[in-house]
Design a protein around this motif. Structure first.
Motif, PDB file in Angstrom:
ATOM      1  N   PHE A  24      86.980  62.534 -17.996  1.00 37.15           N
ATOM      2  CA  PHE A  24      87.664  61.675 -17.023  1.00 37.15           C
ATOM      3  C   PHE A  24      89.168  61.679 -17.265  1.00 37.15           C
ATOM      4  O   PHE A  24      89.958  61.761 -16.327  1.00 37.15           O
ATOM      5  N   PHE A  28      92.006  62.944 -14.701  1.00 35.89           N
ATOM      6  CA  PHE A  28      93.008  61.979 -14.275  1.00 35.89           C
ATOM      7  C   PHE A  28      94.407  62.567 -14.421  1.00 35.89           C
ATOM      8  O   PHE A  28      95.236  62.473 -13.508  1.00 35.89           O
ATOM      9  N   SER A 127      94.071  51.415 -19.515  1.00 36.08           N
ATOM     10  CA  SER A 127      93.870  51.208 -18.075  1.00 36.08           C
ATOM     11  C   SER A 127      93.177  52.387 -17.423  1.00 36.08           C
ATOM     12  O   SER A 127      92.565  52.246 -16.362  1.00 36.08           O
ATOM     13  N   VAL A 128      93.255  53.558 -18.064  1.00 38.78           N
ATOM     14  CA  VAL A 128      92.572  54.749 -17.537  1.00 38.78           C
ATOM     15  C   VAL A 128      91.159  54.865 -18.109  1.00 38.78           C
ATOM     16  O   VAL A 128      90.185  55.060 -17.376  1.00 38.78           O
ATOM     17  N   ILE A 130      89.202  52.689 -19.290  1.00 40.34           N
ATOM     18  CA  ILE A 130      88.264  51.604 -19.017  1.00 40.34           C
ATOM     19  C   ILE A 130      87.228  52.008 -17.967  1.00 40.34           C
ATOM     20  O   ILE A 130      86.082  51.539 -17.989  1.00 40.34           O
ATOM     21  N   PHE A 131      87.605  52.933 -17.071  1.00 37.40           N
ATOM     22  CA  PHE A 131      86.674  53.332 -16.010  1.00 37.40           C
ATOM     23  C   PHE A 131      85.485  54.120 -16.548  1.00 37.40           C
ATOM     24  O   PHE A 131      84.326  53.754 -16.278  1.00 37.40           O
ATOM     25  N   PRO A 132      85.693  55.221 -17.321  1.00 37.10           N
ATOM     26  CA  PRO A 132      84.517  55.911 -17.865  1.00 37.10           C
ATOM     27  C   PRO A 132      83.755  55.077 -18.886  1.00 37.10           C
ATOM     28  O   PRO A 132      82.538  55.208 -19.019  1.00 37.10           O
ATOM     29  N   THR A 133      84.466  54.191 -19.610  1.00 45.86           N
ATOM     30  CA  THR A 133      83.808  53.361 -20.614  1.00 45.86           C
ATOM     31  C   THR A 133      82.858  52.359 -19.964  1.00 45.86           C
ATOM     32  O   THR A 133      81.689  52.240 -20.353  1.00 45.86           O
ATOM     33  N   VAL A 134      83.361  51.636 -18.973  1.00 44.95           N
ATOM     34  CA  VAL A 134      82.527  50.657 -18.267  1.00 44.95           C
ATOM     35  C   VAL A 134      81.418  51.360 -17.488  1.00 44.95           C
ATOM     36  O   VAL A 134      80.277  50.883 -17.441  1.00 44.95           O
ATOM     37  N   GLY A 135      81.742  52.505 -16.885  1.00 44.04           N
ATOM     38  CA  GLY A 135      80.734  53.257 -16.133  1.00 44.04           C
ATOM     39  C   GLY A 135      79.583  53.695 -17.020  1.00 44.04           C
ATOM     40  O   GLY A 135      78.405  53.574 -16.641  1.00 44.04           O
TER      41      GLY A 135
END
Length: 280
Positions: A24, A28, A127-128, A130-135
């Motif tokens: 990711f 990005f 801030s970048v 967090i998206f793959p981590t939460v997903g």
């Protein structure tokens, strides 16, 4: 029921997280490279050197994540709770952000090595990532819940009386069906009619009676028959699995297609299943 986060310590979870974060982050940077990664120049074209640097960053991110998850975490992370997961995630952002920050400065001849730049860099990385981590977390959380539902459904603790019958009566004289509750699968509303699906020796039987589904629901009082949608009434005893994602679906024995559960009936269906299985 206590929330189960045991999946957080699985080897597959750690490996998936490391891959997701690295891939990711690379994409990005590749997509948003005109906005700061490539010297703020939107006219720059992709070069082999630029792709090579991004690949190096991806490999470094993947390696750091593996080191963090497989070597550091077992030494400091034992009991799994939501609070500890959040704390570990914050630490991971700091750890990965610091590693990438040092690589970034190494490639740039240490041109931006300062405490203020480090703090800003770590916040940007967080801030970048967090998206793959939460997903990744919610993907494994969903899989864990789905397995728990299937385990509940495969451990039947309630049996239906063999002699219990259901009486479906429509508006016409011949609109009548009396069937054992063990054989009834589901009913589906179709305009001014209701289609009844049930088991029989030669396969599935279907009967159409002139009535409304609401009228039949009001007439039939059984803990096993539950309305899950404005168009469906199902026999919960025959539910073999539940898909409880954004759209809840019930998988019944003897039919291949799932039955949708609308949001307005979701809580009542869940409560009925838990009661039938004798779970508190």
């Amino acid at each position: 029921m206590t929330a189960d986060y045991s999946f957080f310590n699985l080897r597959s979870y750690k490996l998936t997280l490391a891959l997701a974060v690295a891939i990711f982050f690379m994409f990005f940077l590749l997509i948003f490279q005109p906005f700061g990664v490539n010297d703020y120049s939107p006219t720059r074209i992709f070069t082999l050197q630029f792709i090579g640097i991004l690949t190096l960053i991806m490999v470094k991110t993947f390696t750091l994540s593996l080191f963090n998850e497989f070597l550091i975490r077992p030494m400091v992370f034992t009991k799994v709770t939501l609070g500890r997961i959040i704390a570990w995630t914050i630490w991971s952002f700091i750890f990965l952000g610091t590693g990438i920050f040092l690589l970034y400065n190494y490639l740039g001849n240490w041109h931006d090595l300062s405490f203020g730049s480090w703090v800003e860099f770590v916040l940007d990385i967080a801030s970048v990532l967090i998206f793959p981590t939460v997903g990744t977390f919610f993907y494994f959380r969903y899989q864990n819940l789905n397995q728990a539902y299937q385990q509940i459904l495969s451990n039947k603790t309630t049996s239906i009386p063999a002699d219990q019958m259901i009486h479906f009566q429509g508006s016409g004289v011949n609109d009548k069906l009396i069937i054992s509750i063990k054989d009834f699968i589901y009913a589906q509303a179709q305009n001014n009619y209701v289609e009844l699906i049930y088991k029989k020796e030669t396969g599935l039987g279907k009967s159409l009676i002139r009535t409304s589904l609401s009228e039949q629901v009001d007439k039939i009082q059984s803990p096993y028959l539950v309305r899950c949608h404005r168009s469906y009434l199902v026999n919960l005893y025959l539910v073999r699995a539940i898909s409880d994602g954004s759209d809840m679906k019930l998988y019944l024995n003897f039919v291949t297609h799932p039955i949708s559960v609308s949001k307005s009936y979701r809580d009542s269906v869940h409560a009925a299943i838990m009661k039938m299985k004798n779970f508190d």
